[in-house]
Design a protein around this motif. Structure first.
Motif, short mmCIF file in Angstrom:
data_model
loop_
_atom_site.label_atom_id
_atom_site.label_comp_id
_atom_site.label_asym_id
_atom_site.label_seq_id
_atom_site.Cartn_x
_atom_site.Cartn_y
_atom_site.Cartn_z
N GLU A 124 0.84 -1.18 0.00
CA GLU A 124 0.00 0.00 0.00
C GLU A 124 0.88 1.24 0.00
O GLU A 124 2.03 1.20 0.44
N GLY A 125 0.35 2.34 -0.49
CA GLY A 125 1.03 3.63 -0.39
C GLY A 125 2.44 3.61 -0.93
O GLY A 125 2.68 3.29 -2.10
N ASN A 126 3.40 3.93 -0.04
CA ASN A 126 4.80 3.98 -0.43
C ASN A 126 5.52 2.65 -0.32
O ASN A 126 6.73 2.59 -0.58
N MET A 127 4.81 1.59 0.04
CA MET A 127 5.46 0.29 0.23
C MET A 127 5.01 -0.73 -0.80
O MET A 127 4.82 -1.90 -0.50
N THR A 128 4.84 -0.30 -2.04
CA THR A 128 4.50 -1.22 -3.13
C THR A 128 5.77 -1.62 -3.87
O THR A 128 6.82 -0.98 -3.76
#
Length: 448
Positions: free
Chosen positions: A15-19
């Protein structure tokens, strides 16, 4: 775009910045940042990547590798190793860059990416800002013949194990000590028991069965009850509880009582000062460290230099001032004579060395000062909100500060790793302490 927090990029996996997409872009940007020569050749450029035991680590490792090799970096994959091992190996293997995939003490569904420079230290704010800019604008990729390669390094953990053993006095043995080591089902699940065993201790390992989902789950430095129960059940002399990436530590005595980072720093600072090893007669710690630690140091003619929260800020202040000991109440202990970042295992070894040197039990070494009553309340809020800008929250903070003036202190801050407002206060009057924390925390909750 705000990517970097107090310790790299962190968030909920996928999700978000952790893809995977963001990891690929971060890898490409970091690779290009450390390829300032602008060439496409890759023969002399390399990066080491370590990770903890989270299931999402596989995804992020592959994506980072793709991004880095796309800019001509050769990638050396270390597998599960402690965060400080990445700093150590980035420097010893002459890498341009080190990367650790970990969300430290966070739950298994979170993950993060931390960067280390070729000197083994975490990146500066300026470096992170430039990498963030490059993520937004995109980078020039390497020409096809100059794409980097990737390979696994089988002895990365072994190199760290051998180095860790050298940080206690030569010839010292831990024979006769029974030690519980709780590895939080994390990155040190093999390295930490190996170090202790090879130094002669009788080792009771806990939290050494990672399955990708159980890192930090009811174990480790943030859940010390598991370690405490093992210490008592096995009649151990001491317990060492690490977090998921092994850069934090808590020490437990034979009764299962816990010493936090402040107590460990007090012990090490006083010992090093007595030996003339504490540079500048100064300990570096954050604004979260207990007022009792400051008073303890002052009584010994030593200084406490406070920084913003985050071991990276501690290290920056240590390097700027030429100091060699610092850390955080949460258990990051930074000894730049030994490591470039917090190292829970090496800090634990220094404590064990003091037990051997003095012949004293853990209980006699882990309570250097009486802490001023302190309370920390974490208030979760919706991502994207900013409770600290609410007028009623500001008013509650002003009122609390006025009530504590002259008798304590108040610290309010947003977490750099989670959507939390941390409300911390210290005061000898416990009743007043509870009232001011409750009032501010309630105001924050009402604003979310």
């Amino acid at each position: 775009m705000a990517l970097f927090g107090t310790d790299g990029v962190r968030g909920r996996a996928n999700e978000g910045n952790m893809t995977a997409e963001m990891a690929l872009r971060l890898g490409a940007a970091a690779g290009r940042y450390f390829r300032r020569d602008g060439t496409g050749g890759h023969s002399a450029h390399r990066v080491v990547i370590g990770k903890d035991t989270r299931q999402s680590g596989y995804m992020l490792e592959n994506a980072l590798t793709a991004g880095l090799t796309s800019t001509g970096m050769n990638v050396l994959l270390l597998g599960p190793v402690p965060t400080p091992a990445v700093g150590l190996l980035a420097r010893s293997m002459r890498a341009d860059l080190g990367v650790m995939i970990s969300a430290s003490h966070n739950p298994a569904d979170d993950n993060g990416i931390k960067f280390f420079g070729p000197d083994g230290f975490k990146l500066s704010d300026d470096a992170e800002a430039e990498i963030e800019r490059m993520v937004e604008t995109g980078v020039r990729l390497a020409d096809a013949p100059n794409i980097g390669r990737a390979r696994r390094i089988d002895d990365g953990r072994g190199r760290y194990v051998e180095y860790a053993k050298t940080t206690i006095p030569s010839g010292m043995t831990l024979e006769g000590l029974k030690v519980v080591i709780d590895c939080a089902n994390g990155a040190a699940y093999r390295a930490a028991p190996d170090v202790l065993s090879e130094l002669g201790a009788t080792v009771i390992p806990v939290g050494v069965s990672p399955n990708g989902r159980n890192i930090n789950l009811d174990c480790g430095s943030t859940h010390t009850d598991t370690c405490a129960a093992a210490v008592v059940a096995h009649g151990a002399d001491v317990g060492i509880a690490l977090d998921g990436d092994a850069d934090r530590v808590m020490i437990l005595d034979a009764e299962g009582r816990v010493a936090d980072g402040d107590q460990l720093m007090a012990l090490f600072a006083s010992r090093w000062a007595a030996e003339g090893r504490l540079r500048g007669d100064t300990l570096v710690a954050t604004v979260m460290s207990n007022l009792g630690l400051e008073r303890f140091l002052e009584a010994k003619g030593l200084s406490l230099h406070r920084t913003r929260v985050g071991d990276r800020h501690v290290v920056e202040a240590m390097r700027a001032g030429g100091f060699n000991l610092g850390g955080e109440q949460s258990g990051h202990i930074v000894m730049t004579d030994h490591a470039t970042t917090g190292d829970g295992l090496i800090a634990g070894l220094q404590f064990l060395a003091e037990m051997v040197r003095t012949g004293l039990p853990a209980a006699d070494l882990m309570q250097s000062f009486d802490p001023v009553p302190q309370r920390l309340e974490n208030v979760r809020y919706e991502a994207g909100a900013d409770p600290l800008e609410d007028a009623k929250v500001k008013a509650a903070i002003r009122h609390a500060e006025a009530r504590l003036e002259g008798s304590g202190r108040l610290l309010i801050r947003a977490s750099g790793t989670e959507p939390l407002i941390r409300v911390m206060a210290e005061c000898e009057d416990i009743g007043l302490l509870d009232r001011v924390v409750d009032d501010v925390a309630d105001a924050v909750r009402d604003a979310t």
